[in-house]
Motif scaffolding. Structure first.
Motif, PDB file in Angstrom:
ATOM      1  N   ALA A  52      23.665   5.340  48.092  1.00 26.32           N
ATOM      2  CA  ALA A  52      22.724   6.442  47.905  1.00 26.32           C
ATOM      3  C   ALA A  52      21.297   5.984  48.178  1.00 26.32           C
ATOM      4  O   ALA A  52      20.508   6.720  48.778  1.00 26.32           O
ATOM      5  CB  ALA A  52      22.851   7.012  46.498  1.00 26.32           C
ATOM      6  N   LEU A  53      20.964   4.773  47.769  1.00 26.02           N
ATOM      7  CA  LEU A  53      19.631   4.234  48.029  1.00 26.02           C
ATOM      8  C   LEU A  53      19.405   4.025  49.523  1.00 26.02           C
ATOM      9  O   LEU A  53      18.328   4.329  50.046  1.00 26.02           O
ATOM     10  CB  LEU A  53      19.452   2.927  47.262  1.00 26.02           C
ATOM     11  N   ALA A  54      20.412   3.539  50.219  1.00 26.39           N
ATOM     12  CA  ALA A  54      20.301   3.351  51.671  1.00 26.39           C
ATOM     13  C   ALA A  54      20.156   4.688  52.384  1.00 26.39           C
ATOM     14  O   ALA A  54      19.349   4.811  53.326  1.00 26.39           O
ATOM     15  CB  ALA A  54      21.522   2.597  52.192  1.00 26.39           C
ATOM     16  N   CYS A  55      20.893   5.691  51.946  1.00 30.27           N
ATOM     17  CA  CYS A  55      20.771   7.024  52.549  1.00 30.27           C
ATOM     18  C   CYS A  55      19.375   7.595  52.327  1.00 30.27           C
ATOM     19  O   CYS A  55      18.779   8.172  53.246  1.00 30.27           O
ATOM     20  CB  CYS A  55      21.811   7.972  51.967  1.00 30.27           C
ATOM     21  N   ALA A  56      18.847   7.429  51.127  1.00 30.67           N
ATOM     22  CA  ALA A  56      17.493   7.908  50.832  1.00 30.67           C
ATOM     23  C   ALA A  56      16.480   7.212  51.723  1.00 30.67           C
ATOM     24  O   ALA A  56      15.589   7.848  52.294  1.00 30.67           O
ATOM     25  CB  ALA A  56      17.164   7.684  49.358  1.00 30.67           C
ATOM     26  N   PHE A  57      16.608   5.905  51.857  1.00 27.78           N
ATOM     27  CA  PHE A  57      15.685   5.150  52.696  1.00 27.78           C
ATOM     28  C   PHE A  57      15.738   5.617  54.149  1.00 27.78           C
ATOM     29  O   PHE A  57      14.697   5.855  54.785  1.00 27.78           O
ATOM     30  CB  PHE A  57      16.004   3.652  52.608  1.00 27.78           C
ATOM     31  N   LEU A  58      16.942   5.768  54.680  1.00 27.12           N
ATOM     32  CA  LEU A  58      17.081   6.176  56.084  1.00 27.12           C
ATOM     33  C   LEU A  58      16.574   7.596  56.318  1.00 27.12           C
ATOM     34  O   LEU A  58      15.922   7.878  57.328  1.00 27.12           O
ATOM     35  CB  LEU A  58      18.543   6.053  56.516  1.00 27.12           C
ATOM     36  N   LEU A  59      16.853   8.506  55.387  1.00 22.06           N
ATOM     37  CA  LEU A  59      16.384   9.884  55.538  1.00 22.06           C
ATOM     38  C   LEU A  59      14.863   9.971  55.452  1.00 22.06           C
ATOM     39  O   LEU A  59      14.229  10.670  56.251  1.00 22.06           O
ATOM     40  CB  LEU A  59      17.034  10.776  54.486  1.00 22.06           C
ATOM     41  N   LEU A  60      14.273   9.274  54.499  1.00 23.81           N
ATOM     42  CA  LEU A  60      12.818   9.319  54.361  1.00 23.81           C
ATOM     43  C   LEU A  60      12.128   8.617  55.527  1.00 23.81           C
ATOM     44  O   LEU A  60      11.058   9.060  55.977  1.00 23.81           O
ATOM     45  CB  LEU A  60      12.397   8.716  53.023  1.00 23.81           C
ATOM     46  N   ARG A  61      12.713   7.556  56.041  1.00 22.78           N
ATOM     47  CA  ARG A  61      12.153   6.898  57.218  1.00 22.78           C
ATOM     48  C   ARG A  61      12.211   7.816  58.435  1.00 22.78           C
ATOM     49  O   ARG A  61      11.252   7.898  59.216  1.00 22.78           O
ATOM     50  CB  ARG A  61      12.906   5.602  57.498  1.00 22.78           C
ATOM     51  N   SER A  62      13.308   8.545  58.584  1.00 26.58           N
ATOM     52  CA  SER A  62      13.417   9.501  59.688  1.00 26.58           C
ATOM     53  C   SER A  62      12.415  10.642  59.529  1.00 26.58           C
ATOM     54  O   SER A  62      11.868  11.128  60.515  1.00 26.58           O
ATOM     55  CB  SER A  62      14.830  10.074  59.764  1.00 26.58           C
ATOM     56  N   TYR A  63      12.175  11.048  58.294  1.00 26.81           N
ATOM     57  CA  TYR A  63      11.181  12.089  58.059  1.00 26.81           C
ATOM     58  C   TYR A  63       9.798  11.622  58.495  1.00 26.81           C
ATOM     59  O   TYR A  63       9.036  12.388  59.106  1.00 26.81           O
ATOM     60  CB  TYR A  63      11.143  12.518  56.593  1.00 26.81           C
ATOM     61  N   LEU A  64       9.449  10.379  58.203  1.00 28.35           N
ATOM     62  CA  LEU A  64       8.131   9.869  58.586  1.00 28.35           C
ATOM     63  C   LEU A  64       7.965   9.812  60.098  1.00 28.35           C
ATOM     64  O   LEU A  64       6.856   9.942  60.605  1.00 28.35           O
ATOM     65  CB  LEU A  64       7.904   8.489  57.973  1.00 28.35           C
ATOM     66  N   ARG A  65       9.036   9.650  60.816  1.00 31.92           N
ATOM     67  CA  ARG A  65       8.967   9.584  62.281  1.00 31.92           C
ATOM     68  C   ARG A  65       8.992  10.965  62.926  1.00 31.92           C
ATOM     69  O   ARG A  65       8.277  11.219  63.890  1.00 31.92           O
ATOM     70  CB  ARG A  65      10.126   8.772  62.825  1.00 31.92           C
ATOM     71  N   GLN A  66       9.823  11.882  62.410  1.00 29.04           N
ATOM     72  CA  GLN A  66      10.048  13.154  63.089  1.00 29.04           C
ATOM     73  C   GLN A  66       9.384  14.349  62.419  1.00 29.04           C
ATOM     74  O   GLN A  66       9.270  15.395  63.032  1.00 29.04           O
ATOM     75  CB  GLN A  66      11.548  13.418  63.209  1.00 29.04           C
ATOM     76  N   ARG A  67       9.012  14.220  61.159  1.00 27.07           N
ATOM     77  CA  ARG A  67       8.371  15.287  60.381  1.00 27.07           C
ATOM     78  C   ARG A  67       9.211  16.558  60.292  1.00 27.07           C
ATOM     79  O   ARG A  67       8.685  17.666  60.260  1.00 27.07           O
ATOM     80  CB  ARG A  67       6.992  15.622  60.947  1.00 27.07           C
ATOM     81  N   PHE A  68      10.517  16.408  60.265  1.00 27.50           N
ATOM     82  CA  PHE A  68      11.419  17.536  60.040  1.00 27.50           C
ATOM     83  C   PHE A  68      11.638  17.635  58.539  1.00 27.50           C
ATOM     84  O   PHE A  68      12.160  16.731  57.907  1.00 27.50           O
ATOM     85  CB  PHE A  68      12.735  17.312  60.796  1.00 27.50           C
ATOM     86  N   ARG A  69      11.216  18.756  57.942  1.00 29.96           N
ATOM     87  CA  ARG A  69      11.118  18.844  56.486  1.00 29.96           C
ATOM     88  C   ARG A  69      12.459  18.763  55.768  1.00 29.96           C
ATOM     89  O   ARG A  69      12.513  18.323  54.626  1.00 29.96           O
ATOM     90  CB  ARG A  69      10.373  20.112  56.105  1.00 29.96           C
ATOM     91  N   LEU A  70      13.531  19.156  56.413  1.00 33.48           N
ATOM     92  CA  LEU A  70      14.831  19.033  55.765  1.00 33.48           C
ATOM     93  C   LEU A  70      15.194  17.571  55.504  1.00 33.48           C
ATOM     94  O   LEU A  70      15.869  17.257  54.525  1.00 33.48           O
ATOM     95  CB  LEU A  70      15.918  19.714  56.602  1.00 33.48           C
ATOM     96  N   LEU A  71      14.707  16.671  56.349  1.00 29.74           N
ATOM     97  CA  LEU A  71      14.908  15.246  56.104  1.00 29.74           C
ATOM     98  C   LEU A  71      14.194  14.806  54.830  1.00 29.74           C
ATOM     99  O   LEU A  71      14.708  13.970  54.083  1.00 29.74           O
ATOM    100  CB  LEU A  71      14.413  14.427  57.293  1.00 29.74           C
ATOM    101  N   LEU A  72      13.021  15.371  54.575  1.00 33.64           N
ATOM    102  CA  LEU A  72      12.292  15.041  53.352  1.00 33.64           C
ATOM    103  C   LEU A  72      13.062  15.486  52.126  1.00 33.64           C
ATOM    104  O   LEU A  72      13.257  14.718  51.183  1.00 33.64           O
ATOM    105  CB  LEU A  72      10.908  15.695  53.369  1.00 33.64           C
ATOM    106  N   TRP A  73      13.526  16.736  52.128  1.00 27.35           N
ATOM    107  CA  TRP A  73      14.239  17.257  50.959  1.00 27.35           C
ATOM    108  C   TRP A  73      15.544  16.508  50.736  1.00 27.35           C
ATOM    109  O   TRP A  73      15.910  16.220  49.603  1.00 27.35           O
ATOM    110  CB  TRP A  73      14.493  18.753  51.108  1.00 27.35           C
ATOM    111  N   SER A  74      16.229  16.172  51.812  1.00 26.51           N
ATOM    112  CA  SER A  74      17.474  15.413  51.683  1.00 26.51           C
ATOM    113  C   SER A  74      17.209  13.998  51.187  1.00 26.51           C
ATOM    114  O   SER A  74      17.959  13.470  50.357  1.00 26.51           O
ATOM    115  CB  SER A  74      18.195  15.355  53.030  1.00 26.51           C
ATOM    116  N   GLY A  75      16.145  13.382  51.671  1.00 25.12           N
ATOM    117  CA  GLY A  75      15.796  12.041  51.227  1.00 25.12           C
ATOM    118  C   GLY A  75      15.422  12.002  49.759  1.00 25.12           C
ATOM    119  O   GLY A  75      15.820  11.085  49.034  1.00 25.12           O
ATOM    120  N   LEU A  76      14.685  13.003  49.307  1.00 26.94           N
ATOM    121  CA  LEU A  76      14.340  13.076  47.887  1.00 26.94           C
ATOM    122  C   LEU A  76      15.580  13.305  47.032  1.00 26.94           C
ATOM    123  O   LEU A  76      15.699  12.748  45.937  1.00 26.94           O
ATOM    124  CB  LEU A  76      13.315  14.182  47.646  1.00 26.94           C
ATOM    125  N   CYS A  77      16.497  14.107  47.530  1.00 31.29           N
ATOM    126  CA  CYS A  77      17.751  14.350  46.811  1.00 31.29           C
ATOM    127  C   CYS A  77      18.546  13.055  46.670  1.00 31.29           C
ATOM    128  O   CYS A  77      19.012  12.714  45.582  1.00 31.29           O
ATOM    129  CB  CYS A  77      18.573  15.408  47.534  1.00 31.29           C
TER     130      CYS A  77
END
Length: 85
Positions: free
Chosen positions: A13-38
């Motif tokens: 779960a920690l690895a998934c959060a890290f990868l999702l939030l890192r992808s959000y910082l690169r692409q700025r797709f907001r669903l990645l942010l919400w998924s990463g926070l989840c």
């Protein structure tokens, strides 16, 4: 064996959060942010499970685990219901 599985679930779960939030910082797709926070919240939930089952078996942390799971799912619910793209 159960302790290894609990720990691996928390690590995943920690690895998934890290990868999702890192992808959000690169692409700025907001669903990645919400998924990463989840997933970050779910990682906290899994860490509480490890703490309860392995290190503090005499203490019941189920209320804190349920609250952390609820709080973890709220950003994803917000992102799925109210975000438009």
């Amino acid at each position: 064996m159960a302790s290894v599985i609990y720990f691996l679930c928390a690590l995943t779960a920690l690895a998934c959060a890290f990868l999702l939030l890192r992808s959000y910082l690169r692409q700025r797709f907001r669903l990645l942010l919400w998924s990463g926070l989840c997933f970050a919240g779910l990682a906290i939930n899994n860490m509480l499970l490890v703490l309860e089952r392995i290190f503090l078996p005499q203490i019941d942390l189920s209320l804190f685990r349920l609250l952390s799971a609820l709080i973890a799912l709220l950003p994803l619910l917000y992102g799925l219901v109210w975000e438009e793209e």
